[in-house]
Write a protein that holds these residues in place. Structure first.
Motif, PDB file in Angstrom:
ATOM      1  N   GLU A 221     -23.714 -24.936 -50.880  1.00  0.00           N
ATOM      2  CA  GLU A 221     -23.859 -24.680 -52.318  1.00  0.00           C
ATOM      3  C   GLU A 221     -22.700 -23.938 -52.929  1.00  0.00           C
ATOM      4  OE1 GLU A 221     -27.687 -22.803 -52.948  1.00  0.00           O
ATOM      5  OE2 GLU A 221     -28.303 -24.492 -54.179  1.00  0.00           O
ATOM      6  N   ASP A 222     -21.984 -23.131 -52.170  1.00  0.00           N
ATOM      7  CA  ASP A 222     -20.886 -22.385 -52.784  1.00  0.00           C
ATOM      8  C   ASP A 222     -19.608 -23.194 -52.837  1.00  0.00           C
ATOM      9  OD1 ASP A 222     -19.938 -22.339 -50.221  1.00  0.00           O
ATOM     10  OD2 ASP A 222     -20.016 -20.175 -49.984  1.00  0.00           O
ATOM     11  N   ALA A 223     -19.689 -24.485 -52.472  1.00  0.00           N
ATOM     12  CA  ALA A 223     -18.595 -25.444 -52.640  1.00  0.00           C
ATOM     13  C   ALA A 223     -17.366 -25.163 -51.791  1.00  0.00           C
ATOM     14  CB  ALA A 223     -18.174 -25.555 -54.118  1.00  0.00           C
ATOM     15  N   VAL A 224     -17.450 -24.216 -50.858  1.00  0.00           N
ATOM     16  CA  VAL A 224     -16.280 -23.911 -50.024  1.00  0.00           C
ATOM     17  C   VAL A 224     -16.534 -24.391 -48.601  1.00  0.00           C
ATOM     18  CG1 VAL A 224     -14.813 -22.093 -49.120  1.00  0.00           C
ATOM     19  CG2 VAL A 224     -15.768 -21.891 -51.405  1.00  0.00           C
ATOM     20  N   ILE A 225     -15.574 -25.166 -48.047  1.00  0.00           N
ATOM     21  CA  ILE A 225     -15.696 -25.610 -46.655  1.00  0.00           C
ATOM     22  C   ILE A 225     -15.086 -24.534 -45.765  1.00  0.00           C
ATOM     23  CG2 ILE A 225     -15.046 -27.395 -45.010  1.00  0.00           C
ATOM     24  CD1 ILE A 225     -14.634 -29.198 -47.524  1.00  0.00           C
ATOM     25  N   ARG A 226     -15.788 -24.192 -44.700  1.00  0.00           N
ATOM     26  CA  ARG A 226     -15.287 -23.123 -43.817  1.00  0.00           C
ATOM     27  C   ARG A 226     -15.240 -23.604 -42.377  1.00  0.00           C
ATOM     28  NH1 ARG A 226     -18.537 -20.566 -47.546  1.00  0.00           N
ATOM     29  NH2 ARG A 226     -17.437 -19.002 -48.805  1.00  0.00           N
ATOM     30  N   ILE A 227     -14.244 -23.111 -41.657  1.00  0.00           N
ATOM     31  CA  ILE A 227     -14.157 -23.417 -40.221  1.00  0.00           C
ATOM     32  C   ILE A 227     -14.314 -22.109 -39.458  1.00  0.00           C
ATOM     33  CG2 ILE A 227     -12.714 -24.343 -38.395  1.00  0.00           C
ATOM     34  CD1 ILE A 227     -11.637 -26.329 -40.260  1.00  0.00           C
ATOM     35  N   TRP A 228     -15.247 -22.102 -38.519  1.00  0.00           N
ATOM     36  CA  TRP A 228     -15.574 -20.890 -37.766  1.00  0.00           C
ATOM     37  C   TRP A 228     -15.240 -21.097 -36.295  1.00  0.00           C
ATOM     38  CZ3 TRP A 228     -18.065 -17.397 -41.121  1.00  0.00           C
ATOM     39  CH2 TRP A 228     -18.602 -17.950 -42.298  1.00  0.00           C
ATOM     40  N   ASP A 229     -14.897 -20.017 -35.644  1.00  0.00           N
ATOM     41  CA  ASP A 229     -14.717 -20.062 -34.191  1.00  0.00           C
ATOM     42  C   ASP A 229     -16.111 -20.135 -33.574  1.00  0.00           C
ATOM     43  OD1 ASP A 229     -14.684 -19.051 -31.482  1.00  0.00           O
ATOM     44  OD2 ASP A 229     -12.592 -18.563 -31.859  1.00  0.00           O
ATOM     45  N   SER A 230     -16.353 -21.110 -32.713  1.00  0.00           N
ATOM     46  CA  SER A 230     -17.724 -21.320 -32.228  1.00  0.00           C
ATOM     47  C   SER A 230     -18.115 -20.310 -31.153  1.00  0.00           C
ATOM     48  CB  SER A 230     -17.876 -22.733 -31.668  1.00  0.00           C
ATOM     49  OG  SER A 230     -16.959 -22.916 -30.614  1.00  0.00           O
TER      50      SER A 230
ATOM     51  N   PRO B 219     -13.560 -30.698 -33.027  1.00  0.00           N
ATOM     52  CA  PRO B 219     -13.123 -31.326 -31.786  1.00  0.00           C
ATOM     53  C   PRO B 219     -13.243 -30.345 -30.616  1.00  0.00           C
ATOM     54  CG  PRO B 219     -11.478 -31.610 -33.522  1.00  0.00           C
ATOM     55  CD  PRO B 219     -12.526 -30.708 -34.061  1.00  0.00           C
ATOM     56  N   LEU B 220     -13.722 -30.840 -29.478  1.00  0.00           N
ATOM     57  CA  LEU B 220     -13.868 -30.030 -28.275  1.00  0.00           C
ATOM     58  C   LEU B 220     -14.790 -28.837 -28.466  1.00  0.00           C
ATOM     59  CD1 LEU B 220     -10.231 -30.024 -26.863  1.00  0.00           C
ATOM     60  CD2 LEU B 220     -12.154 -31.493 -26.259  1.00  0.00           C
ATOM     61  N   ASN B 221     -15.636 -28.892 -29.430  1.00  0.00           N
ATOM     62  CA  ASN B 221     -16.634 -27.844 -29.676  1.00  0.00           C
ATOM     63  C   ASN B 221     -16.035 -26.460 -29.871  1.00  0.00           C
ATOM     64  OD1 ASN B 221     -18.424 -29.910 -29.180  1.00  0.00           O
ATOM     65  ND2 ASN B 221     -18.755 -29.304 -27.042  1.00  0.00           N
ATOM     66  N   ARG B 222     -14.746 -26.404 -30.212  1.00  0.00           N
ATOM     67  CA  ARG B 222     -14.141 -25.074 -30.339  1.00  0.00           C
ATOM     68  C   ARG B 222     -14.448 -24.487 -31.708  1.00  0.00           C
ATOM     69  NH1 ARG B 222      -8.543 -26.782 -28.079  1.00  0.00           N
ATOM     70  NH2 ARG B 222      -9.047 -27.039 -25.872  1.00  0.00           N
ATOM     71  N   THR B 223     -14.755 -25.361 -32.662  1.00  0.00           N
ATOM     72  CA  THR B 223     -14.992 -24.857 -34.018  1.00  0.00           C
ATOM     73  C   THR B 223     -16.278 -25.445 -34.594  1.00  0.00           C
ATOM     74  OG1 THR B 223     -13.665 -26.676 -34.874  1.00  0.00           O
ATOM     75  CG2 THR B 223     -12.568 -24.541 -34.618  1.00  0.00           C
ATOM     76  N   ILE B 224     -16.751 -24.775 -35.671  1.00  0.00           N
ATOM     77  CA  ILE B 224     -17.888 -25.288 -36.433  1.00  0.00           C
ATOM     78  C   ILE B 224     -17.428 -25.400 -37.886  1.00  0.00           C
ATOM     79  CG2 ILE B 224     -20.188 -24.729 -37.335  1.00  0.00           C
ATOM     80  CD1 ILE B 224     -20.685 -23.233 -34.707  1.00  0.00           C
ATOM     81  N   VAL B 225     -17.706 -26.557 -38.494  1.00  0.00           N
ATOM     82  CA  VAL B 225     -17.330 -26.761 -39.905  1.00  0.00           C
ATOM     83  C   VAL B 225     -18.595 -26.669 -40.746  1.00  0.00           C
ATOM     84  CG1 VAL B 225     -16.245 -28.327 -41.537  1.00  0.00           C
ATOM     85  CG2 VAL B 225     -15.546 -28.356 -39.132  1.00  0.00           C
TER      86      VAL B 225
ATOM     87  N   ILE C  74     -24.105 -17.028 -37.280  1.00  0.00           N
ATOM     88  CA  ILE C  74     -23.042 -16.737 -38.247  1.00  0.00           C
ATOM     89  C   ILE C  74     -23.666 -16.607 -39.632  1.00  0.00           C
ATOM     90  CG2 ILE C  74     -20.909 -17.554 -39.325  1.00  0.00           C
ATOM     91  CD1 ILE C  74     -20.493 -19.302 -36.844  1.00  0.00           C
ATOM     92  N   LYS C  75     -23.322 -15.516 -40.347  1.00  0.00           N
ATOM     93  CA  LYS C  75     -23.791 -15.358 -41.729  1.00  0.00           C
ATOM     94  C   LYS C  75     -22.585 -15.176 -42.625  1.00  0.00           C
ATOM     95  CE  LYS C  75     -28.214 -13.521 -40.510  1.00  0.00           C
ATOM     96  NZ  LYS C  75     -29.145 -12.440 -40.549  1.00  0.00           N
ATOM     97  N   GLY C  76     -22.782 -15.433 -43.880  1.00  0.00           N
ATOM     98  CA  GLY C  76     -21.649 -15.210 -44.789  1.00  0.00           C
ATOM     99  C   GLY C  76     -21.698 -16.030 -46.053  1.00  0.00           C
TER     100      GLY C  76
END
Lengths: 262, 716
Positions: free
Chosen positions: A102-111, A92-98, A78-80
């Motif tokens: 440095e850009d101070a934004v928390i992101r949730i990705w589909d794993s 939870p359940l490995n469905r997502t990655i948090v 994943i890039k971005g």
């Protein structure tokens, strides 16, 4: 039992904890910043720094049961995000990655697909680099620490901001007690930014906050440089801190600690 | 560090969607006209109309009239003379001198236009040469080109001015009537300026008014707290009101750098300094004195920086502000400026010099007004290698009578300190030793209010001690001195009214080895903060001078400023942006208890809002002090109520937080349960959830304290 480590030497290694033997080495084109095993230990998520033309990235690798069958391939890349991604962990359940950095934004990705599912609200989110992130024991919520002198508690599934803890110093490390409702923040100003000699040596503290009331309970002094790492013993009866001063300190709680009432 | 990051590919994608061509030819772009590119800044609307007046484009041009009318042969000669005169004042622009010629007679028309590079030079030229006698028949009449325009516009018919209906003003003193008797202060941090209440009971601040970019450089309260002044490119402005801050008046003064209010708040003095066109000249100084309420310019002063410099023993090194010092107490009767061998004293009825001339004092280097009476204390250093000794004189205004004088011998430097009621004047005199290799210090203490103004000489126990700080007790009879050459100097307290002999100064005590380099008396006297700023990194000692005992020692790490609130109940210490870290302020009680602390990065200013002097007579104030117990009962009861209310509020807040948290926890437990099976699958059937969860339980433990054996005899 396995250990996974990431290093600025641009590799991530798998180890056998009992024997200390190196089991496998993953190679990357830039320093590896953060590592985390999934629930069931079959996958690992790794982040790499931006380096020369390479942007920072999140890699998912399959971890084979038998180390001889381990391959270098990434399941997903994943890039971005801009700048360093300081931490990436499994949801939870490995469905997502948090991820956070440095850009101070928390992101949730589909794993599985790598698609961006959610981003933390800019208004209420961190204003400066997120340096650290730690999950609760059950993974339902997680704590982030930032150079904006605050730490924030979030719900892992909805990325709702639940709590904010405010300190006087930039936060480098965060930890959550597995036993009581306490969070610990560690930090301090970067050495390059200090202009007067602080005659108060040994005054860098690991600050304890009541998780629910967001109020400071107390601090543990001792480091004479900024604190960079914090971890609780899983039994909740002690914790360790590592600092810029080159020391790792182990602290065992007094019986009184367990009776603290605000 | 801003967290605003846009990904280039995201931008390009959006642009493509919208049909925007991302390839831009930058050279083809034309910016909107105007210095601000048509974007109105926050305070641009404030000065918009003023701006129109300044931009005529001819501000640098003057018209010189009454020139001789000369034929062609004399053109060059006349031009040469004029150029010579006007080049001395400033740099005439290339082709800036134009003498029009009558096309019929072929002679000059008798006037010319001269253009400089800056409006300041043009104005200076106008002032300096208007009325200049070229010869008996030709006296220059010089005007600004723009003025012609202005005078031409005056209508021929006089129309009476419009009478606007009366709108009552707001009560500008309303803040003094705060029910909770709180004081206000203003802080500046980053781009924000905020006025806040100090709510010490609740250990926090309460906002009054906040504005970003309220000022362009700094803010300043007027001496009695009625107005807050802000400083901008185009001039200064004052703000005030009953419950909020409205702009009450503005004062045009381009590039103003410093301001000063008169003690009674009637007048505002503004100052600016401009670079001369000839770099070897001194700066040009412009000083305006405005009437605060009407905004009218009462008087202006223009000249070279040399005329407005204040010379000290160290020589003239630039200006020291304020240039005009106000005298005569709250009525703002007089203001005076130091000049070469004179003190120019003006009075505010006509804004001209008293008796139309300055007070001539040969070689004067310093003066200061009594805070309450129209008396000037001035200092003249030694002259002629000891032939004429140094002296301190007290001169009464407006009559200019010398009330008292003292000659001082072997003086190297001198500083004057007035007590706040004008009762005493202390003159710190540094004297050379016989060998002239070092100095020692003594004080001349003048008792101003007593007949014949007696003078007492005081030397420290150790004459050679360097004096680090001196301060009179406000409204009192004592003073404090920090002295000594050690890294930790001593602090001594003296009284002008010793118990044994009313007429003589006596030492009360000396505190040895203190980490202090600055003195801060409470505005009501009696208490003092001994502060160690700079090298001592913020040591504070709260000292009770009545009892001569320390109330508390504390520290505000890296503190740069200390200020008592106007009532003497609280002390504010702050760390300004001189330091990179720890910026913000602390509020302490008068006896050294920390009440609360606020951190703010890029912290620039903390200023308590001053209060006007009390209307109570000294007798009435004494009566209240005596009956304090009676009054304080009421306030103690109020304090109790407030603290109970706070704990109630606190408890309620905590209960709500805990309730909210419980909701989350039950939500998480539910999700965890639902996902349990899935998790087991991921772990290949291992039900290891329980291993991970720890719970804190309260358990009763039985502990064996003691085992004792007792043998009982068994009787048959």
């Amino acid at each position: 039992m396995r250990l996974i480590t990431g290093s600025a030497d641009q590799t991530v290694k798998l180890w056998n904890v009992q024997t200390g033997a190196q089991l496998y080495t993953f190679n990357f084109g830039s320093p590896a910043r953060s590592v985390d095993f999934s629930v069931g230990d079959k996958l690992a998520v790794i982040t790499t720094d931006p380096f020369m033309e390479l942007t920072s990235a999140i890699h998912v690798k399959r971890i084979a049961r038998d180390p001889t069958e381990q391959t270098e391939e990434s399941e997903l890349v994943i890039k971005g995000p801009q700048g360093r991604i300081n931490r990436a962990v499994w949801g939870p359940l490995n469905r997502t990655i948090v991820s956070a950095g440095e850009d101070a934004v928390i992101r949730i990705w589909d794993s599985e697909t790598g698609k961006l599912l959610r981003e933390a609200d800019k208004e209420s989110g961190h204003k400066k680099t997120i340096t650290s992130l730690t999950k609760s024991a059950d993974g339902s919520h997680f704590l982030t620490g930032s150079l904006d002198k605050s730490a924030k508690l979030w719900d892992t599934r909805s990325l709702t901001l639940i709590k904010t803890y405010v300190t006087e110093r930039p936060v480098n490390a965060v930890a959550m007690s597995p036993l009581l409702d306490h969070v610990v923040l560690g930090g301090g100003q970067d050495a390059s930014a200090v202009t007067t000699t602080d005659h108060r040596a040994g005054k860098f503290e690991a600050k304890f906050f009541d998780k629910i009331l967001q109020e400071e309970i107390g601090g543990v002094k001792g480091h004479f440089g900024p604190i960079n790492a914090l971890a609780f013993n899983p039994d909740g009866k002690s914790f360790s801190s590592g600092g810029e001063d080159g020391y790792v300190r182990l602290h065992h709680f007094d019986p009184d600690y367990f009776n603290i009432k605000i | 560090m801003a967290a605003e990051v846009m990904l280039m590919n995201e931008i390009e994608a959006t642009a493509a969607e919208m049909g925007i061509d991302m390839n831009i030819d930058f050279s083809s772009i034309q910016l909107p006209p105007g210095e601000n590119c048509g974007i109105i800044a926050d305070d641009d609307d404030v000065y918009h109309d003023d701006q129109l007046e300044f931009d005529s484009g001819f501000g640098n041009v003057i018209v010189v009239d009454n020139l001789p009318v000369v034929p062609r042969e004399k053109f060059e000669k006349l031009e040469g003379v004029i150029r010579k005169i006007y080049s001395q004042i400033g740099v005439i622009k290339e082709d800036g001198l134009w003498m029009p010629v009558d096309p019929e007679t072929k002679k000059t028309l008798g006037y010319c236009f001269i253009e400089y590079n800056t409006p300041q030079e043009a104005e200076l030229a106008k002032e300096k040469t208007h009325g200049y006698k070229l010869d008996r028949a030709h006296i220059f009449a010089v005007n600004m080109f723009d003025d012609f325009d202005k005078y031409m516009k005056v209508p021929d018919e006089w129309a009476p001015p419009e009478i606007k209906p009366y709108t009552p003003g707001e009560n500008l003193q309303k803040w003094l009537a705060d029910e909770k008797a709180r004081d206000q202060f203003v802080i500046r941090a980053g781009t924000d300026t905020e006025v806040l209440w100090n709510d010490a009971r609740q250990s926090k601040t309460e906002p009054v008014y906040k504005r970003t970019f309220w000022t362009e450089s700094f803010v300043q309260w007027s001496p009695m707290g009625t107005y807050l002044a802000t400083v901008h490119r185009q001039g200064a402005a004052v703000w005030g009101g009953a419950n909020t801050f409205n702009r009450l008046m503005r004062y045009a003064h381009p590039q103003v750098k410093l301001i000063d209010f008169s003690p009674g708040e009637k007048f505002l003095v503004t100052y600016s300094s401009h670079e001369p066109s000839n770099p070897r000249d001194a700066n040009r100084v412009v000083i305006n004195i405005f009437d605060v309420r009407t905004g009218k310019v009462m008087r202006d002063f223009k000249g070279s920086a040399d005329e407005f410099a204040v010379g000290g023993a160290g020589g003239v090194a630039g200006n020291s502000w304020p240039v005009f010092r106000w005298g005569g107490g709250k009525e703002d009767k007089y203001f005076a400026k130091l000049g070469k061998n004179m003190i120019s004293v003006y009075e505010t009825e006509t804004f001209s010099l008293i008796d139309k001339k300055s007070l001539k004092v040969e070689n004067v280097v310093d003066f200061s007004w009594s805070p309450t009476d129209p008396i000037i204390a001035l200092f003249v250093p030694e002259l002629g290698g000891g032939n004429q000794p140094a002296r301190v004189s007290l001169v009464q205004m407006p009559g200019k009578e010398e009330l008292r004088q003292k000659n001082l011998f072997s003086i190297s430097d001198c500083k004057m300190y007035w007590q706040s009621n004008g009762d005493y004047l202390a003159v710190k005199a540094d004297r050379y030793t016989k060998t002239k290799k070092s100095t020692y210090t003594g004080f001349e203490l003048f008792r101003i209010k007593e007949r014949d103004i007696p003078i007492e000489v005081l030397e420290l126990d150790n004459k050679n001690d360097k004096i680090i700080a001196f301060a009179w007790e406000p409204k009192g009879h004592r003073f404090a001195v920090i002295h000594g050459d050690n890294p930790r100097p001593d602090v001594s307290f003296y009284s002008m009214r010793s118990t044994h002999n009313l007429g003589r100064v006596a030492k009360l005590t000396t505190l040895k080895g203190k980490q202090a380099n600055a003195l801060f008396w409470s505005p009501g006297g009696r208490f003092i903060v001994l502060a160690g700023l700079k090298g001592f990194n913020g040591q504070l000692e709260f000292f009770n001078v009545d009892e001569l005992e320390t109330m508390a020692t504390a520290e505000h790490f890296m503190a740069t400023d200390v200020e008592w609130d106007p009532t003497g109940r609280y002390v504010a210490t702050s760390v300004t942006s001189v330091h990179e870290m720890e910026n913000g302020f602390n509020i302490w009680s008068f006896n050294g208890r920390l009440l609360y602390r606020i951190l703010k990065d890029h912290f620039f200013q903390f200023l308590w809002r001053p209060r006007p002097p009390s209307f109570l007579t000294p007798e009435k104030e004494e009566e209240i002090a005596r009956n304090l117990k009676k009054y304080s009962k009421k306030y103690e009861a109020e304090d109790q109520d407030v603290s109970m209310l706070l704990s109630e509020q606190d408890r309620e807040k905590r209960r709500m937080l805990k309730e909210e948290w419980e909701k989350w926890v039950s939500e998480w437990r539910r999700a965890q349960e639902e996902e349990k099976l899935e998790r087991q699958k991921l772990r290949d059937g291992e039900a290891s959830d329980e291993e991970e969860e720890y719970e804190a339980k309260e358990v009763e433990v039985e502990e064996v304290l003691d085992v004792s054996e007792e043998v009982l005899s068994f009787e048959e």
